[in-house]
Write an enzyme that holds these catalytic residues in place. Structure first.
Site, PDB file in Angstrom:
ATOM      1  NE  ARG A  46       0.487 -25.465  -5.252  1.00 35.83           N
ATOM      2  CZ  ARG A  46      -0.122 -26.441  -5.153  1.00 35.83           C
ATOM      3  NH1 ARG A  46      -0.875 -26.562  -3.921  1.00 35.83           N
ATOM      4  NH2 ARG A  46      -0.397 -27.300  -5.865  1.00 35.83           N
ATOM      5  CE1 TYR A  98       4.185  -0.370   1.882  1.00 30.02           C
ATOM      6  CE2 TYR A  98       2.689  -2.034   1.226  1.00 30.02           C
ATOM      7  CZ  TYR A  98       3.878  -1.418   1.058  1.00 30.02           C
ATOM      8  OH  TYR A  98       4.684  -1.634  -0.045  1.00 30.02           O
ATOM      9  CG  ASP A 170       1.483  -4.502   8.537  1.00 30.00           C
ATOM     10  OD1 ASP A 170       2.466  -4.813   9.178  1.00 30.00           O
ATOM     11  OD2 ASP A 170       1.148  -4.441   7.436  1.00 30.00           O
ATOM     12  CE  LYS A 195       8.761  -3.132   3.314  1.00 23.27           C
ATOM     13  NZ  LYS A 195       7.288  -2.803   3.755  1.00 23.27           N
TER      14      LYS A 195
END
Ligand SMILES: *Cc1c(COP(=O)(O)O)cnc(C)c1O
Length: 377
Positions: A46, A98, A170, A195
């Site tokens: 992690r 978004y 973004d 994407k």
């Protein structure tokens, strides 16, 4: 090193020990320590994993940033960045951001007393008007979805600098191949790597790049504390995607320019939204701050019925949400990605019922144009 070379040789490549040319997938959770309290750079996955670290290094290189971080999704990346703020802080955000970011801010983060104002960040005056003493950040998405509005990243960063605010961009639609917000003054870049960066419709992932050691420490602290990390297998798939990101974006940009020109001439198309179209409101800015216009095009065919007809006729455009893949995708924002927005607000934003959004892929352009010609007939 230039961008396409960085995609192949940037970050950490291969494996010193074996000579393997691709970074191994370290499918491991914990690491043997030579002595209690001493470790070899990795102690628990992690906190850090070598495969994830190789990806985090190459994305930082590509965005010309200080450090990169990989998360389980774009939303996990954005949520983790928002954890930098405290109750009472105010954030100014692009109004047609978004949908998932809109939901996170209005439905989740508001439970933590984070306040926000949505403005059209393409208009600097609206940002200035929204400033408050407690404003801490400006969150910009550019180009936006589905109307491809363009915000001037450099102008926003200059304004933010004067006020001591953090600028978060973004950069999902433009990709690091076409646009580098940190070079334009931004502090933090976020990506839905699901994407274009992944590019093959097979991974859900998010990336963050920061411009300073201080932000790197803060984001790593949150990444390790919150734990929304990307697994090694998916990190490896993203590195594989990145190797061809430049080639894919060139092919996509090439196809999109031709499709946008075709749509602009078509009698069944009322309006085309594409930043590479000289009549688009953001054309000059997009030409200045980005090296390509990307593969997203929206166009209005006049009615819901007409839009439905086009979607039922296309052969090579897959009817699906998401974007940025090798295969061309088609959707109706009003019924799909933006269905949760009330119709009045949708219409006010310009997302009419007959609006179709396409994500142009890398297929042969003649097949794509033939397909659209048939579907629009
Ligand atoms: C898809 C998307 C996101 C969210 O990313 P996920 O990987 O789906 O969590 C954020 N911003 C933009 C612009 C997107 O297109």
């Amino acid at each position: 090193m230039r961008q396409k070379t960085k995609m192949v040789h940037g970050g950490i490549t291969g494996d010193e020990q074996t000579g393997a040319v691709s970074v191994p997938i370290y499918q491991v959770s914990t690491y043997k320590q030579p002595e209690a309290g001493k470790h070899t750079g990795y102690e628990y996955s992690r906190t850090g994993n070598p495969t994830r670290h190789a990806l985090e290094t190459v994305i930082a290189d590509l965005e010309n940033g200080y450090a990169g971080f990989a998360f389980a999704s774009g939303m996990a990346a954005i949520t983790s960045v928002m954890m930098l703020f405290k109750p009472g802080d105010h954030i100014i955000i692009t109004d047609d951001v978004y949908g998932g970011s809109y939901r996170l801010i209005t439905k989740v983060l508001m439970n933590f007393q984070l306040s926000y104002t949505f403005v059209n960040t393409a208009n600097l005056k609206e940002i200035e008007t929204a400033l408050k003493p407690e404003t801490k950040a400006i969150f910009v998405e550019t180009p936006t979805n589905p109307l491809l509005k363009i915000t001037d990243i450099q102008a926003v960063s200059e304004l933010a600098d004067r006020q001591g605010l953090t600028v978060i961009v973004d950069n999902t639609f433009a990709t690091p191949y076409f646009q580098n917000p940190i070079d334009l003054g931004a502090d933090i870049v976020v990506h839905s790597a699901t994407k274009y960066i992944g590019g093959h419709s097979d991974v859900v992932a998010g990336l963050v790049v920061v411009n300073s050691a201080e932000l790197a420490d803060s984001v790593h602290f949150i990444q390790n504390s919150v734990g929304a990390v990307l697994g090694p297998q998916d990190a490896w798939l993203l590195m594989r995607g990145i190797k061809t990101l430049g080639l894919r974006m060139e092919a996509i940009d090439h196809n999109a320019r031709k499709i946008a020109a075709f749509l602009a001439e078509h009698q069944s198309v009322k309006q085309v939204y594409y930043p590479g179209d000289v009549s688009h409101s953001g054309y000059e800015l997009a030409s200045k701050q980005a090296r390509g216009y990307g593969g997203m095009i929206s166009f209005d065919v006049g009615s819901e019925e007409a839009a439905d007809r086009v979607l039922s006729q296309v052969k090579y455009f897959t009817l699906a949400e998401s974007l940025g893949a090798v295969e061309s995708l088609i959707s109706i924002p009003a019924k799909m990605t933006h269905a949760s927005i009330p119709r009045e607000r949708r219409l006010a934003l310009g997302i009419v019922d007959g609006l179709i959004r396409i994500s142009v892929g890398i297929e042969d352009i003649d097949d794509l144009i033939e397909d659209l010609t048939g579907a629009l007939a």
